[in-house]
Design an enzyme around this catalytic site. Structure first.
Site, PDB file in Angstrom:
ATOM      1  N   ASN A  64       0.847  -1.197   0.000  1.00 37.31           N
ATOM      2  CA  ASN A  64       0.000   0.000   0.000  1.00 37.31           C
ATOM      3  C   ASN A  64       0.883   1.247   0.000  1.00 37.31           C
ATOM      4  OD1 ASN A  64       0.637  -0.873   2.656  1.00 37.31           O
ATOM      5  ND2 ASN A  64      -1.024   0.322   3.548  1.00 37.31           N
ATOM      6  N   ILE A  65       0.431   2.249  -0.723  1.00 39.97           N
ATOM      7  CA  ILE A  65       1.179   3.504  -0.868  1.00 39.97           C
ATOM      8  C   ILE A  65       0.215   4.642  -0.552  1.00 39.97           C
ATOM      9  CG2 ILE A  65       2.611   4.921  -2.394  1.00 39.97           C
ATOM     10  CD1 ILE A  65       2.928   2.354  -4.196  1.00 39.97           C
ATOM     11  N   GLU A  66       0.381   5.232   0.623  1.00 48.44           N
ATOM     12  CA  GLU A  66      -0.540   6.287   1.048  1.00 48.44           C
ATOM     13  C   GLU A  66      -0.054   7.649   0.585  1.00 48.44           C
ATOM     14  OE1 GLU A  66      -1.103   5.607   5.274  1.00 48.44           O
ATOM     15  OE2 GLU A  66      -2.313   3.804   4.851  1.00 48.44           O
ATOM     16  N   ASN A  67      -0.909   8.651   0.796  1.00 48.08           N
ATOM     17  CA  ASN A  67      -0.572  10.010   0.355  1.00 48.08           C
ATOM     18  C   ASN A  67      -1.204  11.006   1.314  1.00 48.08           C
ATOM     19  OD1 ASN A  67      -1.054  12.565  -1.498  1.00 48.08           O
ATOM     20  ND2 ASN A  67       0.497  11.292  -2.469  1.00 48.08           N
ATOM     21  N   TYR A  70      -5.357  11.913   1.263  1.00 45.90           N
ATOM     22  CA  TYR A  70      -5.704  10.515   1.591  1.00 45.90           C
ATOM     23  C   TYR A  70      -6.289   9.681   0.446  1.00 45.90           C
ATOM     24  CZ  TYR A  70      -4.980  11.824   6.527  1.00 45.90           C
ATOM     25  OH  TYR A  70      -4.460  12.251   7.719  1.00 45.90           O
ATOM     26  N   CYS A  75      -4.100   0.705  -2.519  1.00 48.37           N
ATOM     27  CA  CYS A  75      -3.930  -0.540  -1.759  1.00 48.37           C
ATOM     28  C   CYS A  75      -2.849  -1.420  -2.392  1.00 48.37           C
ATOM     29  CB  CYS A  75      -5.232  -1.330  -1.742  1.00 48.37           C
ATOM     30  SG  CYS A  75      -6.573  -0.543  -0.845  1.00 48.37           S
ATOM     31  N   GLU A  77      -3.008  -4.544  -3.173  1.00 52.60           N
ATOM     32  CA  GLU A  77      -3.540  -5.434  -4.225  1.00 52.60           C
ATOM     33  C   GLU A  77      -3.550  -4.726  -5.583  1.00 52.60           C
ATOM     34  OE1 GLU A  77      -4.769  -4.805  -1.247  1.00 52.60           O
ATOM     35  OE2 GLU A  77      -5.973  -6.454  -0.465  1.00 52.60           O
ATOM     36  N   CYS A 109     -10.230  -4.870  -0.020  1.00 56.88           N
ATOM     37  CA  CYS A 109     -11.366  -3.959   0.136  1.00 56.88           C
ATOM     38  C   CYS A 109     -12.294  -4.107  -1.080  1.00 56.88           C
ATOM     39  CB  CYS A 109     -10.889  -2.519   0.283  1.00 56.88           C
ATOM     40  SG  CYS A 109     -10.307  -1.778  -1.274  1.00 56.88           S
ATOM     41  N   CYS A 112     -10.821  -3.077  -4.458  1.00 51.17           N
ATOM     42  CA  CYS A 112      -9.818  -4.045  -4.951  1.00 51.17           C
ATOM     43  C   CYS A 112     -10.479  -5.328  -5.436  1.00 51.17           C
ATOM     44  CB  CYS A 112      -8.792  -4.355  -3.863  1.00 51.17           C
ATOM     45  SG  CYS A 112      -7.618  -3.009  -3.603  1.00 51.17           S
TER      46      CYS A 112
END
Ligand code: THU
Length: 158
Positions: A64-67, A70, A75, A77, A109, A112
């Site tokens: 997962n790569i958040e920012n 948001y 995710c 996957e 989720c 995904c």
């Protein structure tokens, strides 16, 4: 009086021991565990790793790569799926997801599930959800169709 049908899903039936899984599934889970270490998740602190096996036997991993904005985050996957698809691999045959969740197993989720279902080779594929760490590892072994029955598809129901 309408009759309400309640179907109890017994998740225990789908829980397996890691050591009893096949070689491909084990390899996929290990790849997802490694990928999880690269998670960029300063906002949730919830690291997720994923690995997808494609029809030619390749394995694509993702985290997962958040920012700071948001909703821009992605995710694990879909990171793995986008890597595979952009490499020309559109037929997914298995997927593994690894995260440290106290209660239960981390499953993909809703977004995904829909994203992955689009690329299910035979309309379905096995999904292995587990936690990082030491044996004895328990694995929730399910399938994408089990998680998203009757999913929307422009291409018709596979
Ligand atoms: N997340 C995933 O990467 N995969 C899942 O299956 C569940 C949730 C991520 C999104 C977000 O970065 C963090 O976990 C918390 O929701």
């Amino acid at each position: 009086m309408p009759r309400v049908i309640v179907q109890k899903i017994n998740n225990d039936e789908q829980i397996r021991d890691f050591k009893e899984l096949g070689t491909d599934a084990k390899e996929l889970i290990k790849a997802a565990m490694d990928a999880r270490r690269n998670a960029y998740c300063p906002y949730s602190n919830f690291q997720v790793g994923a690995a997808i096996q494609t029809a030619d036997g390749s394995i694509y991993t993702g985290c997962n790569i958040e920012n700071g904005s948001y909703p821009a985050g992605i995710c694990a996957e879909r990171t793995a799926a986008c890597k595979a698809i952009s490499d020309g691999k559109r037929d997914f045959v298995a997927c593994a997801v690894v995260a440290q969740q106290e209660k239960g197993f981390t499953t993909p989720c809703g977004l995904c599930r829909q994203f992955l279902a689009e690329f299910a080779q035979q309309g379905d594929f096995p999904l292995y959800c587990t936690k990082p760490g030491c044996p004895p590892l328990k694995v929730l072994a399910t399938t994408i169709r089990d998680l998203l029955p009757r999913s929307f598809s422009f291409l018709g129901n596979k």
